[in-house]
Each structure stands twice: as C-alpha cells, then as structure tokens.
Design a protein around this motif. Structure first.
Motif, PDB file in Angstrom:
ATOM      1  N   PHE A   8       1.182  -1.717   0.242  1.00 29.18           N
ATOM      2  CA  PHE A   8       0.038  -0.115   0.163  1.00 29.18           C
ATOM      3  C   PHE A   8       1.000   1.528  -0.430  1.00 29.18           C
ATOM      4  N   ARG A   9       0.637   2.689  -0.811  1.00 31.60           N
ATOM      5  CA  ARG A   9       1.493   3.730  -0.833  1.00 31.60           C
ATOM      6  C   ARG A   9       1.684   4.219   0.878  1.00 31.60           C
ATOM      7  N   ASP A  10       0.797   4.053   1.596  1.00 28.24           N
ATOM      8  CA  ASP A  10       1.229   4.435   3.259  1.00 28.24           C
ATOM      9  C   ASP A  10       1.197   3.140   4.054  1.00 28.24           C
ATOM     10  N   VAL A  11       1.252   2.452   3.818  1.00 31.21           N
ATOM     11  CA  VAL A  11       2.245   1.043   4.406  1.00 31.21           C
ATOM     12  C   VAL A  11       3.612   0.441   3.777  1.00 31.21           C
ATOM     13  N   PRO A  12       4.552   0.866   4.602  1.00 30.35           N
ATOM     14  CA  PRO A  12       6.099   0.628   4.089  1.00 30.35           C
ATOM     15  C   PRO A  12       6.088  -0.951   4.489  1.00 30.35           C
ATOM     16  N   TYR A  13       6.767  -1.592   3.611  1.00 32.56           N
ATOM     17  CA  TYR A  13       6.995  -3.158   4.188  1.00 32.56           C
ATOM     18  C   TYR A  13       7.962  -3.424   3.124  1.00 32.56           C
ATOM     19  N   ILE A  14       8.707  -4.572   3.193  1.00 32.75           N
ATOM     20  CA  ILE A  14      10.372  -5.311   2.696  1.00 32.75           C
ATOM     21  C   ILE A  14      10.472  -4.588   1.090  1.00 32.75           C
ATOM     22  N   PHE A  15       9.550  -4.389   0.468  1.00 32.55           N
ATOM     23  CA  PHE A  15       9.325  -3.911  -0.941  1.00 32.55           C
ATOM     24  C   PHE A  15       9.889  -2.122  -0.837  1.00 32.55           C
ATOM     25  N   ASP A  16      10.135  -1.891   0.235  1.00 31.38           N
ATOM     26  CA  ASP A  16       9.898  -0.706   0.539  1.00 31.38           C
ATOM     27  C   ASP A  16      11.700   0.239   1.438  1.00 31.38           C
ATOM     28  N   GLU A  17      12.588   0.902   0.818  1.00 31.97           N
ATOM     29  CA  GLU A  17      13.614   1.450   1.052  1.00 31.97           C
ATOM     30  C   GLU A  17      13.053   1.976   2.883  1.00 31.97           C
ATOM     31  N   ASN A  18      12.213   2.474   2.583  1.00 34.74           N
ATOM     32  CA  ASN A  18      12.354   3.084   4.239  1.00 34.74           C
ATOM     33  C   ASN A  18      11.450   2.039   5.543  1.00 34.74           C
ATOM     34  N   TYR A  19      10.925   1.627   5.024  1.00 36.51           N
ATOM     35  CA  TYR A  19      10.766   0.394   5.525  1.00 36.51           C
ATOM     36  C   TYR A  19      11.856  -0.497   7.600  1.00 36.51           C
ATOM     37  N   ASP A  20      10.825  -0.079   8.526  1.00 41.35           N
ATOM     38  CA  ASP A  20      11.479  -0.573   9.910  1.00 41.35           C
ATOM     39  C   ASP A  20      10.100  -1.146  10.428  1.00 41.35           C
ATOM     40  N   ALA A  21      10.663  -2.523  10.811  1.00 41.62           N
ATOM     41  CA  ALA A  21      10.049  -3.213  11.414  1.00 41.62           C
ATOM     42  C   ALA A  21       9.549  -2.810  12.757  1.00 41.62           C
ATOM     43  N   ASN A  22      10.789  -1.716  13.776  1.00 41.24           N
ATOM     44  CA  ASN A  22      10.050  -1.201  14.639  1.00 41.24           C
ATOM     45  C   ASN A  22       9.160  -0.335  14.644  1.00 41.24           C
ATOM     46  N   ILE A  23       9.548   0.659  13.491  1.00 46.67           N
ATOM     47  CA  ILE A  23       8.360   1.959  13.734  1.00 46.67           C
ATOM     48  C   ILE A  23       6.935   1.335  12.944  1.00 46.67           C
ATOM     49  N   ASN A  24       7.300   0.283  11.667  1.00 47.56           N
ATOM     50  CA  ASN A  24       6.273  -0.007  10.883  1.00 47.56           C
ATOM     51  C   ASN A  24       5.982  -1.521  11.485  1.00 47.56           C
ATOM     52  N   TRP A  25       5.589  -1.625  12.625  1.00 44.35           N
ATOM     53  CA  TRP A  25       4.859  -3.039  13.444  1.00 44.35           C
ATOM     54  C   TRP A  25       3.559  -3.263  13.412  1.00 44.35           C
ATOM     55  N   TYR A  26       2.815  -2.767  12.124  1.00 46.65           N
ATOM     56  CA  TYR A  26       1.743  -3.333  11.798  1.00 46.65           C
ATOM     57  C   TYR A  26       2.050  -3.487  10.571  1.00 46.65           C
TER      58      TYR A  26
END
Length: 240
Positions: free
Chosen positions: A25-43
């Motif tokens: 999703f555009r507003d859900v960073p995930y493993i394909f995105d450079e700005n993904y952080d598992a701690n910040i984006n826990w959801y």
C-alpha cells in the motif's frame, strides 16, 4: 539519458505492479520499500498478510477503484470492522443496499454479531471488536471472571475481553495492562488483532470445527505470497 528515462519508467511500472498485485500500500511501508523499519512499522506485516489473503483491499475512490491506501492511523468504523472480521473468517456479504456495508450487516445478523445492529457509520471501540471476534469466531464463554485487565470489571463487557486475553489475541496496554474497552481502534490495530484471531483459529485444535473448515478452505484457495510475487514479475518482465 535514454537509459535513465527507461529506468525511471521501469521503476514506476514496478511500483504500480506492486500495488496491483496486493504486495503493498502507498501508506504502509513494507519489505519492498526503502523506508521500511520493522520496529516503527510494526503493523505492516499484519496489514499485508490480510491483503495477501484477500481479507481487505484498502480504500476505494468514488467510482469504486482501489487507490492503494490502507489508512493505518485512521479510526476504524464499525462497518469496516464488521467487514474485516467477517472477511477474515471467510464469510461473504448477503444482499445489498444503499450503503456498501448492508450486505455485511446482513451476514453479521445471521451470525448473531451484535455490532451489526449498531450505527455502522460510527468509529468502533476496542471492546466492540473483541465482542465481534468472540461472536463470529464462536469462542466458548468462560465460566468465571478472572480479572485479567485492571480496568475491566464485572460491570463491563468482560467475557469477550477475557476470552481474547486467554487466546493471546489481545494483551494489556503497555505498562498498565489495561484493555481500554471504550477507546477507539485505528485500522493498523484492527488488522493486528484480526490477524491474531485468524492465526488462533488456524492453529488451535479446540476451535470450532466449522471455523477451522472455513479457514482451511480459504488458505487453500487463496494465492500465497510467492504466487503474488510471480504475478508482479510477470507484469514487469517482457514475454519472450
């Protein structure tokens, strides 16, 4: 210059293919995105697992087209919670009406979901989602009050809350251990709770037989992660 332009176009196509294949999703960073952080984006994992399994698709525009936004920080409406939970447990809408949620409300009533008779245009509370999962998932009611949450007493809707606690679906909040039954739930939190409920149903031998059958059927019919990844690659790569 030509190679740069071609590279930018390929990147743009890759981004769109990712959304179209429900890999992001555009507003859900995930493993394909450079700005993904598992701690910040826990959801993110919960949101994307639900998307992979077809439990939800995200927002649509006025014409019914997906805009590939999930709105993780937005409040969850009762109608959205009803649809998300019913879809997670593999139910379908029954009929239609003036509002998009009418069919889901009909199904909810058939299953005895008390939320279906409330104002579905209003935000859902944490307690209402617990009650909804309890009713749709056909959990057994406890025989006594155990007081798992400091802010939940016998005067509250404690049955669903305590069942969710025992199943490991809902835990106390932070250092307080409070259930916060009357607080609102955002869409990221809803996705996390619903995914835990589905995982409990898939892995618990004491779950209702009908529920287990529905979940196994869904997992067998749905596309898995690698199939979706293949779909995205086929969209991007030329056919030789």
């Amino acid at each position: 210059q030509f190679l740069v332009q071609e590279g930018n176009e390929l990147y743009a196509r890759a981004e769109e293919a990712k959304y179209e294949a429900h890999l992001g999703f555009r507003d859900v960073p995930y493993i394909f995105d450079e700005n993904y952080d598992a701690n910040i984006n826990w959801y993110s994992e919960s949101v994307m697992n639900g998307a992979f399994d077809g439990r939800w698709e995200g927002y649509k525009d006025a014409d019914g087209n997906l805009v590939y936004n999930f709105g993780p920080s937005d409040q969850t409406l009762r109608a959205e919670a009803l649809k998300m939970v019913l879809a997670a447990f593999c139910y379908e809408p029954s009929g239609s009406g003036d509002q998009w949620w009418v069919g889901w409300a009909n199904t909810g009533r058939q299953l005895g979901a008390s939320l279906a008779d409330k104002d579905l245009a209003q935000p859902v509370t944490r307690g209402e989602v617990m009650r909804l999962i309890f009713e749709v998932g056909k959990f057994d009611a406890p025989s006594q009050f155990n007081g798992y949450f400091p802010d939940v007493g016998t005067g509250d809707d404690w049955i669903a809350a305590e069942v969710m606690f025992e199943a490991g679906i809902v835990k106390g909040d932070g250092g307080t251990g409070n259930a916060r039954l009357y607080d609102m739930l955002n869409r990221a939190e809803s996705a996390a709770v619903i995914n835990r409920a589905v995982e409990w149903g898939e892995g618990n031998t004491f779950a209702d037989e009908e529920l287990l059958s529905r979940l196994k059927s869904k997992s067998g019919e749905g596309e898995n992660f690698f199939a979706l990844l293949g779909q995205m690659l086929r969209t991007l790569l030329p056919v030789w």
